[in-house]
Motif scaffolding. Structure first.
Motif, PDB file in Angstrom:
ATOM      1  N   GLY A  38      61.137  13.576  31.702  1.00  0.00           N
ATOM      2  CA  GLY A  38      60.068  13.609  32.684  1.00  0.00           C
ATOM      3  C   GLY A  38      58.854  12.817  32.242  1.00  0.00           C
ATOM      4  N   VAL A  39      57.848  12.809  33.107  1.00  0.00           N
ATOM      5  CA  VAL A  39      56.604  12.108  32.804  1.00  0.00           C
ATOM      6  C   VAL A  39      55.442  12.899  33.398  1.00  0.00           C
ATOM      7  CG1 VAL A  39      56.913  10.647  34.857  1.00  0.00           C
ATOM      8  CG2 VAL A  39      55.340   9.922  33.049  1.00  0.00           C
ATOM      9  N   GLY A  40      54.388  13.081  32.578  1.00  0.00           N
ATOM     10  CA  GLY A  40      53.184  13.756  33.035  1.00  0.00           C
ATOM     11  C   GLY A  40      53.396  15.188  33.460  1.00  0.00           C
ATOM     12  N   SER A  41      54.312  15.887  32.812  1.00  0.00           N
ATOM     13  CA  SER A  41      54.735  17.198  33.290  1.00  0.00           C
ATOM     14  C   SER A  41      54.114  18.342  32.503  1.00  0.00           C
ATOM     15  CB  SER A  41      56.263  17.304  33.198  1.00  0.00           C
ATOM     16  OG  SER A  41      56.687  17.055  31.870  1.00  0.00           O
ATOM     17  N   LEU A  42      54.286  19.565  33.020  1.00  0.00           N
ATOM     18  CA  LEU A  42      53.834  20.764  32.323  1.00  0.00           C
ATOM     19  C   LEU A  42      54.801  21.162  31.213  1.00  0.00           C
ATOM     20  CD1 LEU A  42      52.687  22.953  35.351  1.00  0.00           C
ATOM     21  CD2 LEU A  42      51.239  21.664  33.777  1.00  0.00           C
ATOM     22  N   TYR A  43      56.090  20.795  31.371  1.00  0.00           N
ATOM     23  CA  TYR A  43      57.115  21.204  30.420  1.00  0.00           C
ATOM     24  C   TYR A  43      57.983  20.024  30.001  1.00  0.00           C
ATOM     25  CZ  TYR A  43      56.213  26.163  31.332  1.00  0.00           C
ATOM     26  OH  TYR A  43      55.624  27.397  31.416  1.00  0.00           O
TER      27      TYR A  43
END
Length: 218
Positions: free
Chosen positions: A155-160
């Motif tokens: 992912g990118v720029g995620s919470l997890y």
């Protein structure tokens, strides 16, 4: 006499104690969050692969190009601006150039793998991408609110971030996520074929929460 003899030791000890207090004041919230962070183990029903995980989980591990706020207005996220060209048949998005995937590689337009019927995707440069439609469609941007994920689950720029996953016979059985913010809980998702197996897992203590179409139990 004692103070005079051990003056240097007392001074060093006082300074060390002062610095330790400052350290604890500034970093105790971090250590508290790290040591006592909640770990949620959530049970779900369904057969999933790495490419078909639920949208709710996808949104935890990556962000979309744009999002819709509570007022129903489009807001930039991974993209910082866009423009409509060719009478509404071409949408050009300009991406942020300061983002990285969770594998530490830069986020670029070449990595975007949206798949739409009757929409051609053309990369202009590393941070510019065109979506070319056969016919104008005013609501097309809302289709870009789906998270951008690079296989397998980057992912990118995620919470997890995705820590690990278990697959058996091409089916996803468990997915473990680690938070990017200390105040967030760690999460693991366990997937069951039937509601009966899910409830049994909850009673056995294998999961701390479970979700079905009708209820959420903790």
């Amino acid at each position: 006499v004692f103070v005079h003899k051990h003056m240097m030791l007392l001074i060093v000890s006082s300074i060390g104690t002062f610095l330790l207090i400052l350290f604890l004041i500034n970093f105790f919230p971090f250590f508290n969050a790290f040591l006592f962070r909640q770990n949620k183990v959530i049970g779900l029903i369904g057969r999933y692969s790495l490419n078909t995980i639920p949208d709710s989980i996808r949104r935890e591990i990556s962000n979309p190009l744009i999002t819709i706020d509570q007022k129903g207005e489009i807001q930039p996220l991974l993209a910082y601006s866009w423009e409509v060209l060719d009478g509404g048949r071409r949408y050009r998005f300009h991406l942020r150039n300061d983002l990285f995937w969770t594998d530490k590689n830069p986020f670029t337009a070449q990595d975007i793998q949206y798949s739409f019927v009757d929409v051609k995707i053309k990369t202009i440069d590393d941070y510019t991408i065109d979506f070319i439609l056969k016919e104008p469609l005013n609501i097309f941007p809302i289709y870009l609110t789906q998270p951008v994920i690079k296989p397998p689950l980057t992912g990118v720029g995620s919470l997890y971030n995705v820590d690990s996953y278990k697959i058996r016979k091409n089916e996803l059985k468990k997915l473990t996520l680690s938070p990017n913010k200390p105040e967030l809980p760690s999460k693991s998702y366990v997937f069951y074929d039937t509601e009966e197996k899910l409830v049994t897992g909850f009673k056995r203590g294998d999961i701390t929460y479970f979700q079905t179409a009708s209820r959420t139990v903790a």
